[in-house]
Design a protein around this motif. Sequence first.
Motif, PDB file in Angstrom:
ATOM      1  N   SER A 226     -14.237 -27.590 -36.622  1.00 33.39           N
ATOM      2  CA  SER A 226     -13.469 -26.888 -35.591  1.00 33.39           C
ATOM      3  C   SER A 226     -14.130 -25.550 -35.290  1.00 33.39           C
ATOM      4  O   SER A 226     -15.102 -25.147 -35.936  1.00 33.39           O
ATOM      5  CB  SER A 226     -12.034 -26.647 -36.082  1.00 33.39           C
ATOM      6  N   HIS A 227     -13.580 -24.868 -34.291  1.00 33.64           N
ATOM      7  CA  HIS A 227     -13.880 -23.456 -34.078  1.00 33.64           C
ATOM      8  C   HIS A 227     -12.808 -22.677 -34.850  1.00 33.64           C
ATOM      9  O   HIS A 227     -11.641 -22.668 -34.469  1.00 33.64           O
ATOM     10  CB  HIS A 227     -13.836 -23.113 -32.583  1.00 33.64           C
ATOM     11  N   PHE A 228     -13.254 -22.030 -35.911  1.00 32.81           N
ATOM     12  CA  PHE A 228     -12.342 -21.509 -36.932  1.00 32.81           C
ATOM     13  C   PHE A 228     -12.367 -19.985 -36.945  1.00 32.81           C
ATOM     14  O   PHE A 228     -13.444 -19.369 -36.952  1.00 32.81           O
ATOM     15  CB  PHE A 228     -12.779 -22.060 -38.288  1.00 32.81           C
ATOM     16  N   THR A 229     -11.166 -19.375 -36.939  1.00 27.03           N
ATOM     17  CA  THR A 229     -11.062 -17.922 -37.024  1.00 27.03           C
ATOM     18  C   THR A 229     -10.083 -17.540 -38.122  1.00 27.03           C
ATOM     19  O   THR A 229      -8.935 -17.981 -38.110  1.00 27.03           O
ATOM     20  CB  THR A 229     -10.579 -17.321 -35.685  1.00 27.03           C
ATOM     21  N   LEU A 230     -10.557 -16.738 -39.057  1.00 27.23           N
ATOM     22  CA  LEU A 230      -9.717 -16.228 -40.146  1.00 27.23           C
ATOM     23  C   LEU A 230      -9.570 -14.720 -39.996  1.00 27.23           C
ATOM     24  O   LEU A 230     -10.568 -13.996 -39.985  1.00 27.23           O
ATOM     25  CB  LEU A 230     -10.350 -16.561 -41.503  1.00 27.23           C
ATOM     26  N   LYS A 231      -8.336 -14.245 -39.827  1.00 27.43           N
ATOM     27  CA  LYS A 231      -8.046 -12.819 -39.817  1.00 27.43           C
ATOM     28  C   LYS A 231      -7.112 -12.523 -40.971  1.00 27.43           C
ATOM     29  O   LYS A 231      -6.067 -13.166 -41.103  1.00 27.43           O
ATOM     30  CB  LYS A 231      -7.400 -12.401 -38.493  1.00 27.43           C
TER      31      LYS A 231
ATOM     32  N   GLU B 222      -6.723 -19.452 -37.011  1.00 31.19           N
ATOM     33  CA  GLU B 222      -6.726 -20.262 -35.804  1.00 31.19           C
ATOM     34  C   GLU B 222      -7.750 -21.380 -35.948  1.00 31.19           C
ATOM     35  O   GLU B 222      -8.886 -21.143 -36.376  1.00 31.19           O
ATOM     36  CB  GLU B 222      -7.068 -19.418 -34.570  1.00 31.19           C
ATOM     37  N   VAL B 223      -7.322 -22.586 -35.610  1.00 28.18           N
ATOM     38  CA  VAL B 223      -8.198 -23.757 -35.630  1.00 28.18           C
ATOM     39  C   VAL B 223      -8.197 -24.329 -34.215  1.00 28.18           C
ATOM     40  O   VAL B 223      -7.192 -24.879 -33.760  1.00 28.18           O
ATOM     41  CB  VAL B 223      -7.710 -24.803 -36.645  1.00 28.18           C
ATOM     42  N   ALA B 224      -9.315 -24.173 -33.509  1.00 22.89           N
ATOM     43  CA  ALA B 224      -9.395 -24.629 -32.120  1.00 22.89           C
ATOM     44  C   ALA B 224     -10.311 -25.846 -32.014  1.00 22.89           C
ATOM     45  O   ALA B 224     -11.311 -25.956 -32.736  1.00 22.89           O
ATOM     46  CB  ALA B 224      -9.910 -23.510 -31.225  1.00 22.89           C
ATOM     47  N   ASP B 225      -9.930 -26.757 -31.110  1.00 18.36           N
ATOM     48  CA  ASP B 225     -10.756 -27.941 -30.805  1.00 18.36           C
ATOM     49  C   ASP B 225     -11.104 -28.731 -32.061  1.00 18.36           C
ATOM     50  O   ASP B 225     -12.276 -28.962 -32.379  1.00 18.36           O
ATOM     51  CB  ASP B 225     -12.042 -27.523 -30.075  1.00 18.36           C
ATOM     52  N   LEU B 226     -10.097 -29.169 -32.762  1.00 14.90           N
ATOM     53  CA  LEU B 226     -10.292 -29.931 -34.002  1.00 14.90           C
ATOM     54  C   LEU B 226     -11.119 -31.189 -33.735  1.00 14.90           C
ATOM     55  O   LEU B 226     -10.861 -31.919 -32.772  1.00 14.90           O
ATOM     56  CB  LEU B 226      -8.925 -30.306 -34.592  1.00 14.90           C
ATOM     57  N   PHE B 227     -12.126 -31.424 -34.575  1.00 12.53           N
ATOM     58  CA  PHE B 227     -13.032 -32.568 -34.495  1.00 12.53           C
ATOM     59  C   PHE B 227     -13.878 -32.550 -33.213  1.00 12.53           C
ATOM     60  O   PHE B 227     -14.340 -33.603 -32.753  1.00 12.53           O
ATOM     61  CB  PHE B 227     -12.267 -33.902 -34.580  1.00 12.53           C
ATOM     62  N   TYR B 228     -14.115 -31.359 -32.645  1.00 15.06           N
ATOM     63  CA  TYR B 228     -14.932 -31.301 -31.436  1.00 15.06           C
ATOM     64  C   TYR B 228     -16.352 -31.802 -31.692  1.00 15.06           C
ATOM     65  O   TYR B 228     -17.021 -32.330 -30.781  1.00 15.06           O
ATOM     66  CB  TYR B 228     -14.981 -29.865 -30.900  1.00 15.06           C
ATOM     67  N   ASN B 229     -16.816 -31.633 -32.922  1.00 17.24           N
ATOM     68  CA  ASN B 229     -18.173 -32.056 -33.267  1.00 17.24           C
ATOM     69  C   ASN B 229     -18.204 -33.437 -33.929  1.00 17.24           C
ATOM     70  O   ASN B 229     -19.250 -33.881 -34.398  1.00 17.24           O
ATOM     71  CB  ASN B 229     -18.845 -31.028 -34.173  1.00 17.24           C
TER      72      ASN B 229
ATOM     73  N   THR C 276      -9.990  -8.100 -41.884  1.00 16.64           N
ATOM     74  CA  THR C 276     -11.305  -8.725 -41.720  1.00 16.64           C
ATOM     75  C   THR C 276     -11.180  -9.934 -40.806  1.00 16.64           C
ATOM     76  O   THR C 276     -10.252 -10.732 -40.944  1.00 16.64           O
ATOM     77  CB  THR C 276     -11.866  -9.170 -43.085  1.00 16.64           C
ATOM     78  N   ASP C 277     -12.122 -10.050 -39.869  1.00 14.66           N
ATOM     79  CA  ASP C 277     -12.160 -11.167 -38.926  1.00 14.66           C
ATOM     80  C   ASP C 277     -13.404 -12.003 -39.229  1.00 14.66           C
ATOM     81  O   ASP C 277     -14.530 -11.520 -39.103  1.00 14.66           O
ATOM     82  CB  ASP C 277     -12.199 -10.634 -37.491  1.00 14.66           C
ATOM     83  N   VAL C 278     -13.176 -13.272 -39.660  1.00 13.15           N
ATOM     84  CA  VAL C 278     -14.277 -14.183 -39.989  1.00 13.15           C
ATOM     85  C   VAL C 278     -14.236 -15.349 -39.012  1.00 13.15           C
ATOM     86  O   VAL C 278     -13.203 -16.020 -38.864  1.00 13.15           O
ATOM     87  CB  VAL C 278     -14.167 -14.704 -41.433  1.00 13.15           C
ATOM     88  N   ARG C 279     -15.367 -15.611 -38.332  1.00 13.58           N
ATOM     89  CA  ARG C 279     -15.425 -16.707 -37.358  1.00 13.58           C
ATOM     90  C   ARG C 279     -16.485 -17.720 -37.777  1.00 13.58           C
ATOM     91  O   ARG C 279     -17.612 -17.348 -38.144  1.00 13.58           O
ATOM     92  CB  ARG C 279     -15.728 -16.170 -35.955  1.00 13.58           C
ATOM     93  N   VAL C 280     -16.100 -18.999 -37.726  1.00 17.22           N
ATOM     94  CA  VAL C 280     -16.981 -20.098 -38.125  1.00 17.22           C
ATOM     95  C   VAL C 280     -16.921 -21.170 -37.046  1.00 17.22           C
ATOM     96  O   VAL C 280     -15.843 -21.518 -36.562  1.00 17.22           O
ATOM     97  CB  VAL C 280     -16.551 -20.698 -39.482  1.00 17.22           C
ATOM     98  N   ASN C 281     -18.080 -21.701 -36.669  1.00 14.91           N
ATOM     99  CA  ASN C 281     -18.152 -22.753 -35.656  1.00 14.91           C
ATOM    100  C   ASN C 281     -18.826 -23.984 -36.243  1.00 14.91           C
ATOM    101  O   ASN C 281     -20.032 -23.964 -36.540  1.00 14.91           O
ATOM    102  CB  ASN C 281     -18.928 -22.274 -34.426  1.00 14.91           C
ATOM    103  N   GLY C 282     -18.055 -25.044 -36.446  1.00 17.64           N
ATOM    104  CA  GLY C 282     -18.633 -26.275 -36.982  1.00 17.64           C
ATOM    105  C   GLY C 282     -19.276 -26.088 -38.335  1.00 17.64           C
ATOM    106  O   GLY C 282     -20.276 -26.745 -38.633  1.00 17.64           O
TER     107      GLY C 282
END
Length: 590
Positions: A107-112, A146-153, A122-128
């Motif tokens: 997913s497109h993952f954001t941890l705050k 936040e978990v956006a576009d689950l299984f987009y990849n 702290t803002d941590v962003r992970v993409n796939g």
Amino acid sequence: MGKIHQLPADLANQIAAGEVVERPASVIKELVENSIDAGARRVSVVVELGGKKLIRVEDDGSGMDPDDARLAIERHATSKIRRADDLERIATLGFRGEALPSIASVSHFTLKTRARGSSSGTDVRVNGGALGSVTEVGMPEGTSIEVADLFYNLPARRKFLKSDAAESAQVSRIVTQLALCYPEIGFTLTSSGRKVMQCPPVAGLRDRLYQLYGDRSDLIDVRRDSGDVKILGFVAALAEQGPTRGPQNVFVNRRVVKDKTIAHAIIDAYSVASIKERSPEVHLFIEMPHNAVDVNVHPTKAEVRFRDQSYIHELIRRTLGDALGRGPAPELQLEAPPGFQSAPSTLPLPHAYPSTFPSRWTTGPTEAGHSRPSSVVSGFSRTDAPVPSGGAGEPGPTIRPMTPLGQFRDTFIIAIDDEGIAIIDQHVAHERVLFERITERLTGGALESQRLLVPVLVELSAGGRQALTAHARDLERLGFEIEEFGGDALRVIAFPALLSRDDCDAALRALAEDLEGLDRGTGVDAAIKRIAATTACHAAVKANYPLTHEKMAHILDELRRTAYSTICPHGRPVMLRLTRREVEKNFQRI
């Protein structure tokens, strides 16, 4: 070149994600469980398109400092366990350290997150699975993911997701389960901009049950403290005529679980009273020592293994059985006519009946020349002596002593006690009594039978004949002796003493139909119970049959002595009650 090679890190993470992340609801379960472990008192869940487009879980828990936030997205990074011994007594919901990196890899993952007492977050962003950025951010104390576009990849995995409505329903189910188990935490769920659930913190389970399911007076309280194991909850009453399938929420040490041992114990508890197949509504909370249950047997932590499965099974079965035996009869609700205005009265309702009740059924004159009630009436209606239960270890009677007033259409007994009016189906009540009498006698051997001077021939279909002959030995225990006669007929040599000769033919035809419908893998006990239920049904007093007062009083007295007096063995209600409060309310006395 060798055949074996090491998987790339991103592919390994995606494979791991397949074990933990099945659908949006499983993502929410992992994230909310982390919030609970973090000591949150408020959890907010937001989803769009059933969670496929967006999942956001916010809490006011302890939060994390920058170093922990970076480490949290690494595989096998956890604050819950440190050594192998910790796996034997896991007290937290999460512990594997796989959830966040698995979710972030698909997913497109954001941890705050902001730790309590810290000036910033702290803002941590992970993409796939690939780290995008780590920055400082202003935010309230706690964590937001936040978990956006689950299984987009992983388009192949995304194709297997259900419709938005179906995924939303699964999200609602898991959030409801978690909210039910943690009434001290406030939960909100918003789906596509609509507030689906809003449950402020409450004091106990009953209050949370009301928030989630409304007024559920049809559920029975369950409570058992055996020292090492505590069981608390709410289950559907035996006589409840709602759907045969209801939600079954089971929690072990405040963890949502699916367990075959518990599921089988629930079915067993209901099957003792009735042969009716059902999957009843159950909300069950089990507490036990952490080292008595292994939660590390499934990647999603949904399954558990008990150290002593047979003990847990028997404890749950008996606990539910006792509660079901105490369950009330269904209550009738009166509806006021349109335009009716209630005017409360301060006058009390007189006692439901006097100590001696004049009746049209009398046994003779008194010394003064007046008729008096039979000894059965006066003695039965006023006794408060304890009555033995229907069997060893089974629940005792919960029906109050009742005074029979008469019959309605020679089918229903009308009776009263000090708490209201009861309408009893005479056939169903007698069937319940006979069924328990039969099953009790079967524990000591076989039922008494009567032999026929001239055998009876019963013609049946090929399937019916085969079903009866296959259970010939079971039928003998119930008092039937049959043998093949040739052609389409069976010869009946003996039948139960409970039955009349006229009922024998109909009973065997019903038994053939019942046994023919049983699965081939059904055990002997289930077959005997089915035979006992059918025999009791045909031996019981019929509808449209006039009863003397003594016979009515006898049926009610025997019904009080049964363990499960609210339903017949086929699952039909024995009685309906019109409570004293309902009567007072409709006569404007309250």
